[in-house]
Design a protein around this motif. Structure first.
Motif, short mmCIF file in Angstrom:
data_model
loop_
_atom_site.label_atom_id
_atom_site.label_comp_id
_atom_site.label_asym_id
_atom_site.label_seq_id
_atom_site.Cartn_x
_atom_site.Cartn_y
_atom_site.Cartn_z
N ILE A 1 0.84 -1.20 0.00
CA ILE A 1 0.00 0.00 0.00
C ILE A 1 0.87 1.26 0.00
O ILE A 1 0.64 2.20 -0.77
CB ILE A 1 -0.95 -0.01 1.21
N ILE A 2 1.90 1.27 0.84
CA ILE A 2 2.80 2.43 0.90
C ILE A 2 3.52 2.60 -0.44
O ILE A 2 3.68 3.73 -0.93
CB ILE A 2 3.80 2.27 2.05
N SER A 3 3.94 1.50 -1.04
CA SER A 3 4.63 1.57 -2.33
C SER A 3 3.72 2.14 -3.40
O SER A 3 4.14 2.98 -4.21
CB SER A 3 5.12 0.18 -2.74
N VAL A 4 2.47 1.69 -3.43
CA VAL A 4 1.52 2.20 -4.42
C VAL A 4 1.27 3.68 -4.21
O VAL A 4 1.18 4.45 -5.19
CB VAL A 4 0.20 1.40 -4.35
N VAL A 5 1.16 4.11 -2.96
CA VAL A 5 0.95 5.53 -2.68
C VAL A 5 2.11 6.37 -3.21
O VAL A 5 1.91 7.42 -3.83
CB VAL A 5 0.76 5.74 -1.16
N ILE A 6 3.34 5.92 -2.97
CA ILE A 6 4.52 6.66 -3.45
C ILE A 6 4.53 6.72 -4.97
O ILE A 6 4.77 7.78 -5.58
CB ILE A 6 5.81 6.00 -2.92
N ILE A 7 4.24 5.59 -5.63
CA ILE A 7 4.24 5.55 -7.10
C ILE A 7 3.17 6.47 -7.66
O ILE A 7 3.40 7.21 -8.62
CB ILE A 7 4.04 4.10 -7.58
N VAL A 8 1.98 6.43 -7.06
CA VAL A 8 0.89 7.29 -7.53
C VAL A 8 1.25 8.77 -7.36
O VAL A 8 0.98 9.60 -8.24
CB VAL A 8 -0.42 6.95 -6.80
N LEU A 9 1.87 9.11 -6.23
CA LEU A 9 2.26 10.51 -6.00
C LEU A 9 3.28 10.97 -7.03
O LEU A 9 3.21 12.11 -7.53
CB LEU A 9 2.82 10.67 -4.59
N VAL A 10 4.24 10.11 -7.36
CA VAL A 10 5.25 10.48 -8.36
C VAL A 10 4.60 10.64 -9.74
O VAL A 10 4.92 11.58 -10.49
CB VAL A 10 6.37 9.42 -8.40
N ILE A 11 3.69 9.74 -10.08
CA ILE A 11 3.00 9.85 -11.37
C ILE A 11 2.17 11.13 -11.44
O ILE A 11 2.17 11.84 -12.46
CB ILE A 11 2.11 8.61 -11.61
N LEU A 12 1.47 11.44 -10.35
CA LEU A 12 0.68 12.67 -10.32
C LEU A 12 1.58 13.91 -10.43
O LEU A 12 1.23 14.89 -11.11
CB LEU A 12 -0.14 12.74 -9.03
N ALA A 13 2.73 13.87 -9.76
CA ALA A 13 3.67 15.00 -9.85
C ALA A 13 4.16 15.18 -11.28
O ALA A 13 4.29 16.31 -11.77
CB ALA A 13 4.84 14.78 -8.90
N ALA A 14 4.43 14.06 -11.96
CA ALA A 14 4.89 14.15 -13.35
C ALA A 14 3.79 14.69 -14.26
O ALA A 14 4.04 15.52 -15.15
CB ALA A 14 5.34 12.78 -13.83
N LEU A 15 2.56 14.24 -14.04
CA LEU A 15 1.44 14.70 -14.88
C LEU A 15 1.12 16.17 -14.63
O LEU A 15 0.71 16.90 -15.54
CB LEU A 15 0.20 13.85 -14.62
N MET A 16 1.31 16.60 -13.40
CA MET A 16 0.97 17.99 -13.04
C MET A 16 2.18 18.92 -13.12
O MET A 16 2.14 20.03 -12.56
CB MET A 16 0.38 18.02 -11.63
N ALA A 17 3.24 18.51 -13.79
CA ALA A 17 4.43 19.36 -13.90
C ALA A 17 4.11 20.73 -14.53
O ALA A 17 4.56 21.76 -14.01
CB ALA A 17 5.51 18.64 -14.71
N PRO A 18 3.31 20.78 -15.61
CA PRO A 18 2.96 22.13 -16.13
C PRO A 18 2.18 22.97 -15.13
O PRO A 18 2.36 24.20 -15.08
CB PRO A 18 2.11 21.80 -17.37
N LEU A 19 1.32 22.31 -14.33
CA LEU A 19 0.57 23.06 -13.32
C LEU A 19 1.50 23.59 -12.23
O LEU A 19 1.31 24.71 -11.73
CB LEU A 19 -0.51 22.16 -12.70
N VAL A 20 2.50 22.79 -11.85
CA VAL A 20 3.47 23.24 -10.86
C VAL A 20 4.26 24.43 -11.39
O VAL A 20 4.51 25.42 -10.67
CB VAL A 20 4.41 22.09 -10.46
N ALA A 21 4.64 24.36 -12.68
CA ALA A 21 5.37 25.48 -13.27
C ALA A 21 4.51 26.73 -13.32
O ALA A 21 4.98 27.85 -13.06
CB ALA A 21 5.83 25.10 -14.68
N ALA A 22 3.20 26.56 -13.65
CA ALA A 22 2.31 27.72 -13.69
C ALA A 22 2.06 28.28 -12.29
O ALA A 22 1.96 29.51 -12.10
CB ALA A 22 0.99 27.33 -14.34
N TRP A 23 1.97 27.41 -11.29
CA TRP A 23 1.73 27.85 -9.92
C TRP A 23 2.91 28.65 -9.37
O TRP A 23 2.74 29.68 -8.71
CB TRP A 23 1.44 26.63 -9.05
N THR A 24 4.12 28.15 -9.64
CA THR A 24 5.31 28.85 -9.15
C THR A 24 5.68 30.03 -10.05
O THR A 24 6.40 30.94 -9.60
CB THR A 24 6.49 27.88 -9.06
#
Length: 351
Positions: free
Chosen positions: A56-79
């Motif tokens: 479960i912990i491994s899946v949570v980490i993987i999902v968070l990394v995937i979400l971070a990669a998908l939301m990279a343009p949003l992170v760039a726009a936010w910052t």
């Protein structure tokens, strides 16, 4: 007056309690077996994984990394910071050194004044893209070669096995450096290099499984009905190979991520200024920059460690969930622990 053969009342009560516990365990065991028999293998695997905290912990980490990669343009726009945008005034100190993490740059900046946070999430895109396509290509080639070698046997098996052994005997890093030097570093070249060195171990695993499956009764029955070799391999053999392929795929993904980071660190992977975790570590090593800006090493290294460890642990958990012996032994251990706890509680109560 009690007869000589009668038992002490306390001993008799303890024996009655033991008998009741054994009967209750037997009934619960039968109930569990009935419930297990009524569920499909996929449901069994899912129920085991849900009880596995590491998975479960491994899946949570993987999902968070995937979400971070998908939301990279949003992170760039936010910052308000692009991945290759340089902030010479705000992103560097008066001495020209990187700025430490602060409210404007949450993870600090690098030697050119670029936002480390934005480059980190964009680097996750590159790492996951390389890992996905390299793993997919390696699994496809390795499964096909191992399937043909194990099922056809004869000269075909000899040639393909020799090809596997030759690939495994090559020094991976030196051969990769030579190939990249000839072709030129790029994202496509990195994926091709990883596939070239990753298919052979998969082919060996698949070949061993096929050698066992080709002698089974259902394969003989398909042959007796006149099915061709390709149909037998496609319909009867490949579905039985999905489990080892799935497990090996989860273990191959972190290898691809680390190999890409290694090539990028050496300047042979994805070319700068594209943000990758390997390029970020390479920047930190220039002129011992990490001594005055340790965050340049900490954050990319932590991302690499978290992702590779999560995928490896998830692969181990899937392997254990697919192995019925692991569940049987775990159930016996849980039953033994419960009995020991009951005996300890009784002794404390009597004391």
């Amino acid at each position: 007056m009690t007869s000589p053969n009668s038992l002490d009342p306390r001993v008799e009560a303890e024996l009655d309690e033991e008998a009741e516990e054994i009967e209750a365990d037997a009934v619960s065991g039968l109930t569990r077996q009935t419930a297990v028999a009524a569920r499909s293998p996929l449901q069994l695997v899912w129920s085991r994984l849900r009880r596995d905290k590491v998975a479960i912990i491994s899946v949570v980490i993987i999902v968070l990394v995937i979400l971070a990669a998908l939301m990279a343009p949003l992170v760039a726009a936010w910052t308000g910071h692009g991945p290759n945008e340089q902030f010479r005034e705000d992103g560097l100190t008066e001495f020209g050194t990187p700025v430490a993490p602060n409210s404007q740059f949450l993870l600090g900046t690098d030697n050119l004044g670029r936002d480390v946070l934005v480059r980190l999430v964009y680097g996750a895109q590159i790492s996951l893209t390389v890992a996905f396509f390299a793993t997919l290509g390696a699994l496809g080639i390795g499964t096909l070669v191992g399937l043909v070698a194990g099922f056809m046997r004869g000269p075909v098996d000899t040639v393909l096995t020799w090809l596997m052994d030759t690939t495994l005997s090559l020094p991976q890093l030196l051969f990769a450096i030579s190939l990249v030097a000839l072709v030129g570093p790029s994202l496509a070249t990195t994926i091709i290099v990883i596939v070239l060195f990753s298919w052979a171990p998969i082919a060996r695993v698949v070949r061993g499984q096929v050698l066992s499956l080709r002698e089974r009764e259902f394969v003989e029955a398909a042959r007796s009905l006149g099915a061709s070799n390709w149909r037998i391999m496609r319909v009867d053999v490949i579905p039985n190979l999905l489990v080892p392929i799935l497990v090996y795929g989860t273990l191959l993904i972190p290898q691809a991520i680390v190999f890409e980071a290694t090539l990028s660190f050496l300047g042979l992977g994805v070319l700068p200024p594209t943000a990758t975790w390997g390029n970020m570590l390479s920047v930190a090593s220039q002129g011992s920059l990490y001594t005055i800006a340790p965050w340049l090493v900490i954050f990319p290294s932590a991302a690499l460690l978290a992702v590779t460890l999560a995928f490896n642990l998830l692969g181990d958990s899937i392997r254990d969930a697919l192995d019925p012996r692991q569940t049987l032994f775990a159930g016996r251990r849980r039953l033994a622990r419960r009995r020991a706890a009951r005996r300890a509680a009784k002794k404390e109560a009597k004391a």
